[in-house]
Design a protein around this motif. Structure first.
Motif, PDB file in Angstrom:
ATOM      1  N   ARG A 120       0.846  -1.185   0.000  1.00  0.00           N
ATOM      2  CA  ARG A 120       0.000   0.000   0.000  1.00  0.00           C
ATOM      3  C   ARG A 120       0.887   1.243   0.000  1.00  0.00           C
ATOM      4  O   ARG A 120       1.821   1.356   0.790  1.00  0.00           O
ATOM      5  N   LEU A 121       0.569   2.182  -0.890  1.00  0.00           N
ATOM      6  CA  LEU A 121       1.250   3.463  -0.951  1.00  0.00           C
ATOM      7  C   LEU A 121       0.264   4.560  -0.587  1.00  0.00           C
ATOM      8  O   LEU A 121      -0.844   4.603  -1.118  1.00  0.00           O
ATOM      9  N   ASP A 122       0.649   5.437   0.324  1.00  0.00           N
ATOM     10  CA  ASP A 122      -0.148   6.611   0.656  1.00  0.00           C
ATOM     11  C   ASP A 122       0.530   7.818   0.021  1.00  0.00           C
ATOM     12  O   ASP A 122       1.663   8.140   0.363  1.00  0.00           O
ATOM     13  N   LEU A 123      -0.172   8.477  -0.908  1.00  0.00           N
ATOM     14  CA  LEU A 123       0.431   9.528  -1.720  1.00  0.00           C
ATOM     15  C   LEU A 123      -0.217  10.883  -1.480  1.00  0.00           C
ATOM     16  O   LEU A 123      -1.398  10.979  -1.179  1.00  0.00           O
ATOM     17  N   ALA A 124       0.591  11.903  -1.655  1.00  0.00           N
ATOM     18  CA  ALA A 124       0.086  13.273  -1.785  1.00  0.00           C
ATOM     19  C   ALA A 124       0.664  13.822  -3.069  1.00  0.00           C
ATOM     20  O   ALA A 124       1.800  13.524  -3.432  1.00  0.00           O
ATOM     21  N   TYR A 125      -0.135  14.622  -3.781  1.00  0.00           N
ATOM     22  CA  TYR A 125       0.382  15.204  -5.019  1.00  0.00           C
ATOM     23  C   TYR A 125      -0.318  16.501  -5.354  1.00  0.00           C
ATOM     24  O   TYR A 125      -1.457  16.750  -4.954  1.00  0.00           O
ATOM     25  N   ASP A 126       0.411  17.311  -6.076  1.00  0.00           N
ATOM     26  CA  ASP A 126      -0.124  18.548  -6.640  1.00  0.00           C
ATOM     27  C   ASP A 126      -0.692  18.193  -8.006  1.00  0.00           C
ATOM     28  O   ASP A 126       0.056  17.876  -8.931  1.00  0.00           O
ATOM     29  N   GLY A 127      -2.007  18.239  -8.128  1.00  0.00           N
ATOM     30  CA  GLY A 127      -2.639  17.815  -9.377  1.00  0.00           C
ATOM     31  C   GLY A 127      -2.555  18.820 -10.503  1.00  0.00           C
ATOM     32  O   GLY A 127      -2.925  18.508 -11.635  1.00  0.00           O
ATOM     33  N   GLY A 128      -2.048  20.026 -10.210  1.00  0.00           N
ATOM     34  CA  GLY A 128      -2.020  21.063 -11.229  1.00  0.00           C
ATOM     35  C   GLY A 128      -1.175  20.728 -12.436  1.00  0.00           C
ATOM     36  O   GLY A 128      -1.403  21.257 -13.528  1.00  0.00           O
ATOM     37  N   ALA A 129      -0.196  19.859 -12.261  1.00  0.00           N
ATOM     38  CA  ALA A 129       0.709  19.515 -13.355  1.00  0.00           C
ATOM     39  C   ALA A 129       0.233  18.293 -14.144  1.00  0.00           C
ATOM     40  O   ALA A 129       0.892  17.901 -15.108  1.00  0.00           O
ATOM     41  N   PHE A 130      -0.877  17.691 -13.735  1.00  0.00           N
ATOM     42  CA  PHE A 130      -1.299  16.433 -14.329  1.00  0.00           C
ATOM     43  C   PHE A 130      -2.692  16.521 -14.942  1.00  0.00           C
ATOM     44  O   PHE A 130      -3.527  17.295 -14.501  1.00  0.00           O
ATOM     45  N   HIS A 131      -2.929  15.654 -15.918  1.00  0.00           N
ATOM     46  CA  HIS A 131      -4.258  15.506 -16.525  1.00  0.00           C
ATOM     47  C   HIS A 131      -5.033  14.426 -15.772  1.00  0.00           C
ATOM     48  O   HIS A 131      -5.561  13.477 -16.370  1.00  0.00           O
ATOM     49  N   GLY A 132      -5.081  14.536 -14.464  1.00  0.00           N
ATOM     50  CA  GLY A 132      -5.806  13.587 -13.644  1.00  0.00           C
ATOM     51  C   GLY A 132      -4.964  12.404 -13.231  1.00  0.00           C
ATOM     52  O   GLY A 132      -3.770  12.307 -13.527  1.00  0.00           O
ATOM     53  N   TRP A 133      -5.617  11.477 -12.492  1.00  0.00           N
ATOM     54  CA  TRP A 133      -4.913  10.291 -12.027  1.00  0.00           C
ATOM     55  C   TRP A 133      -4.595   9.336 -13.169  1.00  0.00           C
ATOM     56  O   TRP A 133      -3.474   8.865 -13.306  1.00  0.00           O
ATOM     57  N   ALA A 134      -5.602   9.008 -13.985  1.00  0.00           N
ATOM     58  CA  ALA A 134      -5.507   7.885 -14.918  1.00  0.00           C
ATOM     59  C   ALA A 134      -4.511   8.139 -16.040  1.00  0.00           C
ATOM     60  O   ALA A 134      -4.437   9.232 -16.613  1.00  0.00           O
ATOM     61  N   ARG A 135      -3.759   7.097 -16.362  1.00  0.00           N
ATOM     62  CA  ARG A 135      -2.801   7.155 -17.461  1.00  0.00           C
ATOM     63  C   ARG A 135      -3.530   7.388 -18.783  1.00  0.00           C
ATOM     64  O   ARG A 135      -4.527   6.722 -19.073  1.00  0.00           O
ATOM     65  N   GLN A 136      -3.035   8.336 -19.584  1.00  0.00           N
ATOM     66  CA  GLN A 136      -3.612   8.657 -20.885  1.00  0.00           C
ATOM     67  C   GLN A 136      -2.486   8.835 -21.893  1.00  0.00           C
ATOM     68  O   GLN A 136      -1.474   9.453 -21.585  1.00  0.00           O
ATOM     69  N   PRO A 137      -2.658   8.317 -23.094  1.00  0.00           N
ATOM     70  CA  PRO A 137      -1.600   8.416 -24.106  1.00  0.00           C
ATOM     71  C   PRO A 137      -1.222   9.866 -24.386  1.00  0.00           C
ATOM     72  O   PRO A 137      -2.090  10.705 -24.659  1.00  0.00           O
TER      73      PRO A 137
ATOM     74  N   GLY B  66      -6.187  18.376 -12.482  1.00  0.00           N
ATOM     75  CA  GLY B  66      -6.052  19.557 -11.649  1.00  0.00           C
ATOM     76  C   GLY B  66      -6.414  19.366 -10.197  1.00  0.00           C
ATOM     77  O   GLY B  66      -6.139  20.241  -9.366  1.00  0.00           O
ATOM     78  N   VAL B  67      -7.032  18.235  -9.831  1.00  0.00           N
ATOM     79  CA  VAL B  67      -7.418  17.988  -8.445  1.00  0.00           C
ATOM     80  C   VAL B  67      -6.224  17.441  -7.670  1.00  0.00           C
ATOM     81  O   VAL B  67      -5.485  16.580  -8.167  1.00  0.00           O
ATOM     82  N   HIS B  68      -6.043  17.923  -6.447  1.00  0.00           N
ATOM     83  CA  HIS B  68      -4.902  17.528  -5.619  1.00  0.00           C
ATOM     84  C   HIS B  68      -5.270  16.361  -4.699  1.00  0.00           C
ATOM     85  O   HIS B  68      -6.439  16.000  -4.561  1.00  0.00           O
ATOM     86  N   ALA B  69      -4.274  15.803  -4.042  1.00  0.00           N
ATOM     87  CA  ALA B  69      -4.512  14.741  -3.061  1.00  0.00           C
ATOM     88  C   ALA B  69      -3.547  14.892  -1.902  1.00  0.00           C
ATOM     89  O   ALA B  69      -2.374  15.254  -2.080  1.00  0.00           O
ATOM     90  N   ARG B  70      -4.054  14.634  -0.712  1.00  0.00           N
ATOM     91  CA  ARG B  70      -3.212  14.602   0.485  1.00  0.00           C
ATOM     92  C   ARG B  70      -3.156  13.205   1.074  1.00  0.00           C
ATOM     93  O   ARG B  70      -2.229  12.883   1.804  1.00  0.00           O
ATOM     94  N   GLY B  71      -4.159  12.365   0.757  1.00  0.00           N
ATOM     95  CA  GLY B  71      -4.190  11.026   1.325  1.00  0.00           C
ATOM     96  C   GLY B  71      -4.706   9.991   0.347  1.00  0.00           C
ATOM     97  O   GLY B  71      -5.546   9.160   0.696  1.00  0.00           O
ATOM     98  N   GLN B  72      -4.202  10.033  -0.892  1.00  0.00           N
ATOM     99  CA  GLN B  72      -4.584   9.033  -1.885  1.00  0.00           C
ATOM    100  C   GLN B  72      -3.987   7.677  -1.510  1.00  0.00           C
ATOM    101  O   GLN B  72      -2.882   7.600  -0.961  1.00  0.00           O
ATOM    102  N   VAL B  73      -4.714   6.603  -1.789  1.00  0.00           N
ATOM    103  CA  VAL B  73      -4.253   5.248  -1.473  1.00  0.00           C
ATOM    104  C   VAL B  73      -4.147   4.435  -2.757  1.00  0.00           C
ATOM    105  O   VAL B  73      -5.083   4.394  -3.550  1.00  0.00           O
ATOM    106  N   VAL B  74      -3.005   3.786  -2.922  1.00  0.00           N
ATOM    107  CA  VAL B  74      -2.722   2.977  -4.111  1.00  0.00           C
ATOM    108  C   VAL B  74      -2.132   1.660  -3.637  1.00  0.00           C
ATOM    109  O   VAL B  74      -1.451   1.615  -2.606  1.00  0.00           O
ATOM    110  N   HIS B  75      -2.393   0.581  -4.367  1.00  0.00           N
ATOM    111  CA  HIS B  75      -1.672  -0.647  -4.034  1.00  0.00           C
ATOM    112  C   HIS B  75      -1.124  -1.307  -5.289  1.00  0.00           C
ATOM    113  O   HIS B  75      -1.584  -1.061  -6.406  1.00  0.00           O
ATOM    114  N   LEU B  76      -0.103  -2.132  -5.089  1.00  0.00           N
ATOM    115  CA  LEU B  76       0.486  -2.947  -6.149  1.00  0.00           C
ATOM    116  C   LEU B  76       0.885  -4.283  -5.559  1.00  0.00           C
ATOM    117  O   LEU B  76       1.091  -4.396  -4.337  1.00  0.00           O
TER     118      LEU B  76
END
Length: 266
Positions: free
Chosen positions: A22-39, A71-81
């Motif tokens: 489990r990864l707990d992430l914070a990120y500034d969403g302003g630099a990204f086109h959202g969470w999901a990978r897009q070509p 553009g949406v930010h996160a302070r406590g996003q949860v990801v797993h691999l």
């Protein structure tokens, strides 16, 4: 970051991976086109998975608790691999006393850009990101209007529906409050969110707060769910995913996951 002996989502039967991380992430969403990978576009998922691939030397698939909009930010996003036991142990590079989680944290910190980072590394102030609204807001009216959204409803009026997915959700908490600096804060918690739901609800509250819509408008929208252009989405830069919660018991977790994914009825 931690090894998950009780995984947040149980692995599929026959899955060769035996360690769920489990990864707990914070990120500034302003630099990204959202969470999901897009070509051809920068995304949080793309940056994270590319970094993991450099460390593990193979393509890595991550599963996220909830996809954030561009553009949406996160302070406590949860990801797993999922990793094999050999991969998990190999993260220490044979160094005595070094924990795999500590090693992965350090190595990810080295390969990720400054726009995405672990919660305990940087961007702890991401929740301070605000949207400066161009009109005065009646926060007391907004707080009264918020009550109409609480509970289990069909939120089609506030969602972009996806094929095969439900727009029925339970909003468990919605608070509108002006702080001592005059900043209006909105906090919303639900058992799950559908696409654009938070931005649409916040946008609707802003419309009522600035006088563009009459009091009772949100209750009308909830009572008569319809997909149209009346609701204005709130700008993404003022929104932050603060936290993701999970039940303590594995069976309750499985039941909750099945319930939120199902095509629910009222």
């Amino acid at each position: 970051m931690s090894e998950q002996h009780r995984p947040d989502v149980p692995p599929a039967p026959g899955d060769p991976a035996s360690v769920r991380v489990r990864l707990d992430l914070a990120y500034d969403g302003g630099a990204f086109h959202g969470w999901a990978r897009q070509p051809g576009l920068d995304s949080v998922q793309g940056a994270l998975e590319d970094g993991l691939e450099r460390i593990l030397r193979r393509p890595v698939r991550t599963v996220v608790a909830g996809r954030t909009d561009a553009g949406v930010h996160a302070r406590g996003q949860v990801v797993h691999l999922d990793l094999t036991e050999t991969e998990w142990a190999g993260l220490t590079r044979g160094r005595p006393g070094l924990e795999p989680a500590t090693s992965l944290t350090r190595r990810l910190g080295g390969v990720l850009s400054g726009c995405v980072g672990f919660l305990f590394f940087f961007f702890l102030d991401v929740y301070k990101r605000q949207h400066w609204h161009g009109a005065a807001l009646d926060d007391r009216l907004m707080a009264l209007e918020a009550d109409a959204v609480l509970g289990l409803h069909d939120f089609l009026s506030f969602c972009r529906p996806r094929e095969g997915a439900t727009t029925i959700r339970e909003v468990q908490h919605l608070e509108v409050r002006r702080d001592e600096d005059g900043v209006v804060g909105i906090r919303i918690r639900a058992d799950a969110f559908c696409h654009n739901m938070v931005r649409a609800i916040v946008g609707a509250l802003l419309q009522v707060g600035e006088g563009a819509r009459e009091p009772g408008w949100l209750a009308h929208r909830v009572a008569r769910p319809a997909r149209d252009s009346e609701v204005r989405l709130a700008p993404p830069g003022g929104l932050t995913l603060l936290a993701v919660g999970y039940p303590d018991e594995a069976e309750e977790l499985r039941r909750r996951a099945e319930g939120t994914r199902a095509k629910r009825t009222l």
